[in-house]
Design a protein around this motif. Structure first.
Motif, short mmCIF file in Angstrom:
data_model
loop_
_atom_site.label_atom_id
_atom_site.label_comp_id
_atom_site.label_asym_id
_atom_site.label_seq_id
_atom_site.Cartn_x
_atom_site.Cartn_y
_atom_site.Cartn_z
N LYS A 104 0.83 -1.21 0.00
CA LYS A 104 0.00 0.00 0.00
C LYS A 104 0.86 1.26 0.00
CE LYS A 104 -3.85 -2.12 2.55
NZ LYS A 104 -3.24 -3.45 2.69
N ASN A 105 0.29 2.31 -0.57
CA ASN A 105 0.90 3.65 -0.50
C ASN A 105 0.49 4.29 0.83
OD1 ASN A 105 -0.31 3.07 -3.35
ND2 ASN A 105 1.49 4.31 -3.75
N GLN A 106 1.39 5.08 1.38
CA GLN A 106 1.02 5.84 2.58
C GLN A 106 0.13 7.02 2.18
OE1 GLN A 106 4.26 7.23 5.06
NE2 GLN A 106 3.05 8.95 5.85
N THR A 107 -0.92 7.26 2.94
CA THR A 107 -1.77 8.43 2.74
C THR A 107 -1.94 9.15 4.08
OG1 THR A 107 -2.99 7.42 0.92
CG2 THR A 107 -4.03 9.28 2.04
N SER A 108 -1.64 10.44 4.08
CA SER A 108 -1.78 11.27 5.28
C SER A 108 -2.64 12.47 4.97
CB SER A 108 -0.41 11.71 5.79
OG SER A 108 0.39 10.59 6.15
N GLN A 109 -3.30 13.02 6.05
CA GLN A 109 -4.19 14.16 5.85
C GLN A 109 -3.77 15.33 6.73
OE1 GLN A 109 -8.17 13.43 7.24
NE2 GLN A 109 -7.51 12.57 9.21
N ALA A 160 5.61 12.17 -4.17
CA ALA A 160 4.32 12.18 -3.50
C ALA A 160 3.36 13.04 -4.30
CB ALA A 160 4.45 12.70 -2.07
N MET A 174 -4.78 15.98 1.18
CA MET A 174 -4.41 14.57 1.27
C MET A 174 -3.08 14.38 0.55
SD MET A 174 -7.18 13.41 2.78
CE MET A 174 -7.13 11.64 2.55
N THR A 176 -0.21 11.51 -0.64
CA THR A 176 -0.02 10.08 -0.87
C THR A 176 1.34 9.82 -1.50
OG1 THR A 176 -2.40 9.78 -1.19
CG2 THR A 176 -0.96 8.01 -1.99
N SER A 177 2.04 8.82 -1.00
CA SER A 177 3.33 8.45 -1.60
C SER A 177 3.10 7.85 -2.98
CB SER A 177 4.08 7.45 -0.71
OG SER A 177 3.30 6.27 -0.55
N THR A 180 4.47 2.20 -3.40
CA THR A 180 4.02 1.41 -2.26
C THR A 180 5.21 0.92 -1.45
OG1 THR A 180 4.01 -0.56 -3.65
CG2 THR A 180 1.93 0.65 -3.47
N GLU A 203 -1.88 10.21 9.78
CA GLU A 203 -1.62 9.09 8.85
C GLU A 203 -2.86 8.20 8.78
OE1 GLU A 203 2.33 6.75 8.37
OE2 GLU A 203 1.06 5.47 9.62
#
Length: 444
Positions: A104-109, A160, A174, A176-177, A180, A203
């Motif tokens: 998975k890709n990292q997703t942070s807000q 990103a 948002m 996202t990298s 993955t 995260e």
């Protein structure tokens, strides 16, 4: 321009006489016109031959490396879990696979904002470190909207992407990298009026590696596209193997029919060259078309080279062997054919032979490289043997054009000269006739 009333005084059809004499003079160009036509046809033949040889070269590109020659077939019992493709480097075998986690890709807000417009965020700096890449800093101030800040992140050197999400009440950025895997996670740093990407809960989706097993051996990879676990087989992980669900079986087999089709395409392309060469060099025993290239030294040399390259031995393991082991045989016209029985036997007992013979073995050139070099020798622009032949023939056409033009000019000049002479004759005859009439009128 004087009006010429042909033969009014002399009674001679001087116009026809002039036309006949000019036609005779012009006819001297017929030989050169015929030679020009024949030479143009020869140039066309060489052009077609060059094109066919280049087509063979294109076919040989897929024979230049061992991984591309033999055709392999790979199947999976569950494409909802893993999609598979193979190359010639694959070896036959069966593999049981279970997918326990997808990469998975990292997703942070960021924190939420009531509006995305400029002024909602003050002045600050966001630092991003993706995996082991260098730190990238994104500066912003009160004149920037959330959209502009997101675009700045996406267009930076950081691997990103960023976008603005509206949940129906609030707006947030948002991030996202691009890649993955745990090794491609993002570390954030903030100063000034922060966006909140370093806060707890920012995260949303942590970076994860793919986890699966092959024949009971546990494997992890940062991506769901895996090419380095089963030699010559690419795995695309798309779904998890649920508890109690059977393994996904992957079967790799040699695609004998696919290999035959590929070899037949090579043979057909090669034979097209032989057909053109043979047609030009074959003499029917009675007459020879002047537009053919019969006896041409360049084509004779090509004919010999083709035969030599096919009949020679090529390295295969500790020894050498010929194309005959693959069932590729040459008849007395130089054309190739495939003996399917011999090919099947070799693919079964010595499957690497086709790789070695075509792509080379132990530092030795294979058929593909030898024939590609031959094509280059003949078709290379300006310096190729066929290219040089075309230039020579074009020079010959220029000579013919010069001769034809001279004859046409000579014929035109002759016509003008004869018209002047006959005009003078008609004028003299007319004067004599007038004098004769006058003398007759006065009794002489």
């Amino acid at each position: 321009m004087p009006i010429n009333f042909s033969g009014l005084a002399s009674g001679l059809d001087t116009g026809s006489i002039v036309d006949s004499l000019v036609s005779i003079e012009s006819a001297r160009a017929d030989t050169f016109n015929e030679r020009k036509f024949n030479t143009e046809r020869q140039i066309s033949t060489i052009g077609s031959l060059s094109s066919i040889m280049k087509d063979l070269n294109t076919k040989l590109e897929s024979f230049s490396t061992k991984n591309e020659i033999r055709q392999m077939s790979v199947e999976t019992t569950n494409e909802n879990r893993v999609v598979v493709t193979s190359s010639g480097a694959a070896t036959a075998g069966n593999f049981a696979m279970r997918v326990t986690n997808l990469a998975k890709n990292q997703t942070s807000q960021s924190q939420t904002y009531a509006t995305p417009d400029a002024g909602v965020v003050g002045t600050g700096t966001l630092d991003l470190t993706v995996g082991s890449d260098p730190l990238v800093s994104i500066a912003y101030d009160a004149s920037d909207s959330l959209y502009e800040i997101a675009d700045r992140i996406t267009n930076s050197d950081a691997k990103a992407t960023a976008s603005v999400l509206f949940d129906g009440t609030d707006y947030r950025i948002m991030v996202t990298s691009e890649d993955t895997g745990i090794a491609n996670g993002i570390t954030f740093g903030e100063s000034g009026d922060a966006l909140g990407l370093t806060l707890g809960g920012a995260e949303l989706i942590p970076p994860e590696d793919a986890a699966f097993s092959i024949n009971g051996v546990a494997v992890t990879r940062p991506s769901n596209d895996v090419t380095d676990v089963i030699t010559g087989v690419s795995l695309q992980l798309v779904g998890l193997t649920q508890v109690g669900e059977a393994d996904t079986n992957i079967q790799v087999t040699q695609d004998t029919e696919g290999t035959k089709t590929k070899l037949q395409e090579f043979v057909d392309s090669y034979n097209k060259i032989v057909d053109v060469v043979n047609k030009e060099l074959t003499y029917n025993g009675t007459t020879k078309d002047g537009s053919s290239l019969f006896g041409d030294s360049t084509l004779r040399q090509l004919q010999r080279t083709l035969g030599a390259n096919i009949s020679t031995n090529y390295a295969n393991g500790t020894g050498q062997t010929s194309l005959g082991i693959l069932g590729i045989e040459m008849d007395n016209t130089g054309k190739l054919s495939i003996d399917s029985t011999k090919l099947d036997n070799t693919l079964s007992t010595d499957p690497r032979a086709i790789d070695n013979i075509f792509a080379g073995d132990g530092g030795n050139d294979g058929v593909a490289k030898v024939l590609q070099d031959m094509v280059e020798t003949y078709t290379q622009s300006s310096t190729g043997l066929l290219s040089s032949k075309t230039e020579s023939l074009n020079s010959r056409i220029k000579v013919f054009d010069t001769q034809i033009e001279r004859i046409q000019q000579s014929a035109a000049a002759l016509g003008e000269q004869l018209n002047r002479q006959f005009a003078a004759l008609e004028q003299a005859m007319s004067q004599l006739n007038s004098q004769q009439s006058f003398l007759g009128a006065i009794g002489f």
